[in-house]
Design a protein around this motif. Structure first.
Motif, PDB file in Angstrom:
ATOM      1  N   ASN A 225       0.891  -1.392   0.066  1.00 34.50           N
ATOM      2  CA  ASN A 225       0.140   0.231  -0.050  1.00 34.50           C
ATOM      3  C   ASN A 225       0.687   0.763   0.272  1.00 34.50           C
ATOM      4  N   TYR A 226       1.969   0.996   0.553  1.00 40.98           N
ATOM      5  CA  TYR A 226       3.001   2.833   0.847  1.00 40.98           C
ATOM      6  C   TYR A 226       3.769   2.428  -0.854  1.00 40.98           C
ATOM      7  N   ILE A 227       4.350   1.478  -1.636  1.00 42.58           N
ATOM      8  CA  ILE A 227       5.246   1.387  -2.926  1.00 42.58           C
ATOM      9  C   ILE A 227       3.904   1.642  -3.743  1.00 42.58           C
ATOM     10  N   LYS A 228       3.084   1.618  -3.679  1.00 42.23           N
ATOM     11  CA  LYS A 228       2.088   1.806  -5.179  1.00 42.23           C
ATOM     12  C   LYS A 228       1.709   3.079  -5.181  1.00 42.23           C
ATOM     13  N   LEU A 229       2.232   3.497  -3.713  1.00 40.44           N
ATOM     14  CA  LEU A 229       1.577   5.997  -4.532  1.00 40.44           C
ATOM     15  C   LEU A 229       3.075   6.511  -4.684  1.00 40.44           C
TER      16      LEU A 229
ATOM     17  N   LYS B 279       3.893   9.113  -5.360  1.00 39.05           N
ATOM     18  CA  LYS B 279       4.096  10.935  -4.672  1.00 39.05           C
ATOM     19  C   LYS B 279       5.134  10.151  -3.369  1.00 39.05           C
ATOM     20  N   ASN B 280       5.228   8.925  -2.868  1.00 40.49           N
ATOM     21  CA  ASN B 280       5.764   8.293  -1.749  1.00 40.49           C
ATOM     22  C   ASN B 280       7.550   8.359  -2.121  1.00 40.49           C
ATOM     23  N   GLN B 281       7.318   8.087  -3.301  1.00 39.64           N
ATOM     24  CA  GLN B 281       8.859   8.050  -3.816  1.00 39.64           C
ATOM     25  C   GLN B 281       9.827   9.504  -3.054  1.00 39.64           C
ATOM     26  N   ASP B 282       9.259  10.434  -3.127  1.00 43.21           N
ATOM     27  CA  ASP B 282       9.823  11.338  -1.869  1.00 43.21           C
ATOM     28  C   ASP B 282      10.847  11.203  -1.449  1.00 43.21           C
ATOM     29  N   ASP B 283       9.568  10.769  -0.321  1.00 47.56           N
ATOM     30  CA  ASP B 283      10.885   9.900   0.953  1.00 47.56           C
ATOM     31  C   ASP B 283      11.191   8.765   0.851  1.00 47.56           C
ATOM     32  N   TYR B 284      11.916   7.833  -0.472  1.00 45.89           N
ATOM     33  CA  TYR B 284      12.950   7.176  -0.121  1.00 45.89           C
ATOM     34  C   TYR B 284      13.221   7.393  -1.773  1.00 45.89           C
TER      35      TYR B 284
ATOM     36  N   ILE C 130      15.827   7.839  -3.900  1.00 46.41           N
ATOM     37  CA  ILE C 130      17.541   8.985  -4.004  1.00 46.41           C
ATOM     38  C   ILE C 130      17.689  10.025  -5.347  1.00 46.41           C
ATOM     39  N   TRP C 131      17.247   9.792  -6.357  1.00 45.94           N
ATOM     40  CA  TRP C 131      17.090  10.029  -7.770  1.00 45.94           C
ATOM     41  C   TRP C 131      16.088  11.405  -7.595  1.00 45.94           C
ATOM     42  N   VAL C 132      14.997  10.765  -6.579  1.00 48.39           N
ATOM     43  CA  VAL C 132      13.772  12.265  -6.692  1.00 48.39           C
ATOM     44  C   VAL C 132      14.799  13.265  -5.532  1.00 48.39           C
ATOM     45  N   GLN C 133      15.361  12.795  -4.976  1.00 53.92           N
ATOM     46  CA  GLN C 133      16.161  13.982  -3.475  1.00 53.92           C
ATOM     47  C   GLN C 133      16.951  13.960  -4.236  1.00 53.92           C
ATOM     48  N   MET C 134      17.608  14.064  -5.195  1.00 58.53           N
ATOM     49  CA  MET C 134      18.837  15.181  -6.143  1.00 58.53           C
ATOM     50  C   MET C 134      18.555  16.317  -6.259  1.00 58.53           C
ATOM     51  N   ASP C 135      17.174  16.913  -6.525  1.00 57.74           N
ATOM     52  CA  ASP C 135      16.915  17.732  -6.879  1.00 57.74           C
ATOM     53  C   ASP C 135      15.067  18.897  -5.546  1.00 57.74           C
TER      54      ASP C 135
ATOM     55  N   ASP D  69      19.789   0.249  -3.917  1.00 59.75           N
ATOM     56  CA  ASP D  69      20.295  -0.099  -2.791  1.00 59.75           C
ATOM     57  C   ASP D  69      19.890   0.750  -1.670  1.00 59.75           C
ATOM     58  N   ALA D  70      20.430   2.228  -1.818  1.00 57.87           N
ATOM     59  CA  ALA D  70      20.228   3.469  -1.175  1.00 57.87           C
ATOM     60  C   ALA D  70      18.638   3.656  -1.140  1.00 57.87           C
ATOM     61  N   SER D  71      17.849   3.730  -2.329  1.00 52.82           N
ATOM     62  CA  SER D  71      16.932   4.064  -1.479  1.00 52.82           C
ATOM     63  C   SER D  71      16.133   2.695  -1.165  1.00 52.82           C
ATOM     64  N   LEU D  72      16.160   1.493  -1.016  1.00 56.56           N
ATOM     65  CA  LEU D  72      15.451   0.444  -0.654  1.00 56.56           C
ATOM     66  C   LEU D  72      16.095   0.475   0.831  1.00 56.56           C
ATOM     67  N   GLY D  73      16.781   0.582   0.871  1.00 58.53           N
ATOM     68  CA  GLY D  73      18.171   0.831   2.547  1.00 58.53           C
ATOM     69  C   GLY D  73      16.597   2.345   3.162  1.00 58.53           C
ATOM     70  N   MET D  74      16.860   4.121   2.156  1.00 56.78           N
ATOM     71  CA  MET D  74      15.429   4.546   3.255  1.00 56.78           C
ATOM     72  C   MET D  74      14.606   4.003   3.244  1.00 56.78           C
ATOM     73  N   LEU D  75      13.124   3.210   1.962  1.00 56.63           N
ATOM     74  CA  LEU D  75      12.238   2.550   1.798  1.00 56.63           C
ATOM     75  C   LEU D  75      12.300   1.943   3.438  1.00 56.63           C
ATOM     76  N   LYS D  76      12.873   0.929   3.656  1.00 59.58           N
ATOM     77  CA  LYS D  76      12.851   0.252   5.456  1.00 59.58           C
ATOM     78  C   LYS D  76      13.011   0.675   6.117  1.00 59.58           C
ATOM     79  N   ALA D  77      13.638   2.143   6.041  1.00 56.85           N
ATOM     80  CA  ALA D  77      13.954   2.879   7.195  1.00 56.85           C
ATOM     81  C   ALA D  77      12.598   3.267   7.784  1.00 56.85           C
ATOM     82  N   ASN D  78      12.373   4.035   6.658  1.00 60.95           N
ATOM     83  CA  ASN D  78      10.826   4.941   7.258  1.00 60.95           C
ATOM     84  C   ASN D  78       9.806   4.235   6.920  1.00 60.95           C
TER      85      ASN D  78
END
Length: 176
Positions: free
Chosen positions: A46-50, A52-57, A59-64, A164-173
């Motif tokens: 339910n989290y990953i299907k959104l 917009k949640n990629q803003d939080d995990y 890494i490419w979205v977070q580059m800017d 790997d970094a993105s999945l690590g942030m997803l796990k942490a969140n």
């Protein structure tokens, strides 16, 4: 004069090597990464299907942090489009949810516009390890035309570390 000629020949040979190698390198690429998250499968899906949640995990979205974003459709459903236009690191493009099998799989098409045009696919799958653990598998695959297919030799290392970094942030969140 002979020295300059030798230097020019050496430079030409060095430039030709990757071009010749690219003739023999597959145009297809596929990179897969996984993470186990200590949450039930449906909660994770339910989290990953959104998108917009990629803003939080992602890494490419977070580059800017000032990236311009445009959304079309209903997030978490087939047809939803998340478009971006960012700095030189983030580039520009859009991703579209092509299909969803609830709780199991989401197929996303990536359409890059800048720094170069290409189309790729990024399916996410979830699998219950047990009642409170979920394995998330993220794949990125596509086709690189000649001579860009030379970069396929380095794709797993380049994209894989960011995945790997993105999945690590997803796990942490999700485990907060």
């Amino acid at each position: 004069m002979k020295t300059i000629t030798k230097i020019l020949i050496a430079v030409a040979v060095l430039m030709a090597i990757p071009l010749v190698m690219a003739l023999f390198i597959s145009k297809d690429y596929s990179i897969t990464r996984e993470v186990v998250i200590n949450k039930p499968k449906q909660d994770v899906f339910n989290y990953i299907k959104l998108l917009k949640n990629q803003d939080d995990y992602n890494i490419w979205v977070q580059m800017d942090p000032n990236m311009k974003k445009d959304f079309r459709g209903t997030d978490g459903t087939a047809g939803f489009v998340y478009a971006w236009d960012g700095n030189d690191k983030a580039g520009a493009g859009e991703q579209e949810i092509k299909s969803i099998v609830d709780g199991e799989r989401m197929d996303v098409e990536l359409r890059f516009k800048r720094p170069f045009e290409s189309t790729g696919h990024a399916p996410f799958t979830t699998e219950a390890v047990n009642e409170n653990q979920t394995k998330v598998t993220w794949n990125m695959n596509g086709v690189s035309g000649y001579p860009m297919n030379f970069m396929n030799l380095f794709m797993d290392g380049m994209l894989g570390k960011d995945m790997d970094a993105s999945l690590g942030m997803l796990k942490a969140n999700l485990e907060k």
